[in-house]
Motif scaffolding. Sequence first.
Motif, PDB file in Angstrom:
ATOM      1  N   GLY A 146       0.790  -1.311   0.078  1.00  0.00           N
ATOM      2  CA  GLY A 146       0.050   0.013   0.126  1.00  0.00           C
ATOM      3  C   GLY A 146       0.805   1.162  -0.309  1.00  0.00           C
ATOM      4  N   VAL A 147       0.316   2.482  -0.433  1.00  0.00           N
ATOM      5  CA  VAL A 147       1.040   3.689  -0.645  1.00  0.00           C
ATOM      6  C   VAL A 147       0.024   4.716  -0.031  1.00  0.00           C
ATOM      7  CG1 VAL A 147       0.466   3.991  -3.042  1.00  0.00           C
ATOM      8  CG2 VAL A 147       2.588   5.021  -1.898  1.00  0.00           C
ATOM      9  N   GLN A 148       0.731   5.783   0.756  1.00  0.00           N
ATOM     10  CA  GLN A 148      -0.031   6.867   1.137  1.00  0.00           C
ATOM     11  C   GLN A 148      -0.389   7.741   0.176  1.00  0.00           C
ATOM     12  OE1 GLN A 148       2.041   8.695   4.309  1.00  0.00           O
ATOM     13  NE2 GLN A 148       0.158   8.729   5.745  1.00  0.00           N
ATOM     14  N   ALA A 149      -1.663   8.123  -0.003  1.00  0.00           N
ATOM     15  CA  ALA A 149      -1.939   9.138  -1.153  1.00  0.00           C
ATOM     16  C   ALA A 149      -2.788  10.108  -0.472  1.00  0.00           C
ATOM     17  CB  ALA A 149      -2.631   8.384  -2.139  1.00  0.00           C
ATOM     18  N   PHE A 150      -2.712  11.466  -0.989  1.00  0.00           N
ATOM     19  CA  PHE A 150      -3.598  12.649  -0.697  1.00  0.00           C
ATOM     20  C   PHE A 150      -4.674  13.097  -1.668  1.00  0.00           C
ATOM     21  CE2 PHE A 150       0.514  12.196   1.173  1.00  0.00           C
ATOM     22  CZ  PHE A 150       0.424  12.331   2.827  1.00  0.00           C
ATOM     23  N   THR A 151      -5.563  13.685  -1.306  1.00  0.00           N
ATOM     24  CA  THR A 151      -6.502  14.358  -1.915  1.00  0.00           C
ATOM     25  C   THR A 151      -5.858  15.894  -2.042  1.00  0.00           C
ATOM     26  OG1 THR A 151      -7.791  15.149  -0.104  1.00  0.00           O
ATOM     27  CG2 THR A 151      -8.476  13.304  -1.204  1.00  0.00           C
ATOM     28  N   ASP A 152      -6.475  16.852  -2.827  1.00  0.00           N
ATOM     29  CA  ASP A 152      -6.126  18.179  -2.934  1.00  0.00           C
ATOM     30  C   ASP A 152      -6.047  18.617  -1.588  1.00  0.00           C
ATOM     31  OD1 ASP A 152      -5.417  17.859  -5.460  1.00  0.00           O
ATOM     32  OD2 ASP A 152      -7.306  18.764  -6.423  1.00  0.00           O
ATOM     33  N   PHE A 153      -7.263  18.550  -0.778  1.00  0.00           N
ATOM     34  CA  PHE A 153      -7.550  18.825   0.504  1.00  0.00           C
ATOM     35  C   PHE A 153      -6.407  18.417   1.486  1.00  0.00           C
ATOM     36  CE2 PHE A 153      -9.663  18.285   4.665  1.00  0.00           C
ATOM     37  CZ  PHE A 153      -9.808  19.734   5.004  1.00  0.00           C
ATOM     38  N   GLY A 154      -6.162  17.130   1.278  1.00  0.00           N
ATOM     39  CA  GLY A 154      -5.035  16.546   2.063  1.00  0.00           C
ATOM     40  C   GLY A 154      -3.544  17.304   1.998  1.00  0.00           C
TER      41      GLY A 154
END
Length: 83
Positions: free
Chosen positions: A51-59
Amino acid sequence: MTMHVNKVHHVTTITRVAEDLGEDEDWLSDVASEMEIEDGVIWVYSVGEDGVQAFTDFGIENLIELIRMYKENPEWLKHWQSE
């Protein structure tokens, strides 16, 4: 009846965010470890991957704020890691 509709149409991996922001990925991962899904962070899984950490634009916006806070107070992260 109301139905929740996911309005997130893309996420950016931590590797890409680190590169875009010019930050070390491991350090960024430590900073992001306190984020919750409500903060705009998710884990993305694929076949054969942990798994890999990912972010929304808000994140990413929230992460940038955390980066600023930890750079102004680097002892916070060291204290948090030692607990």
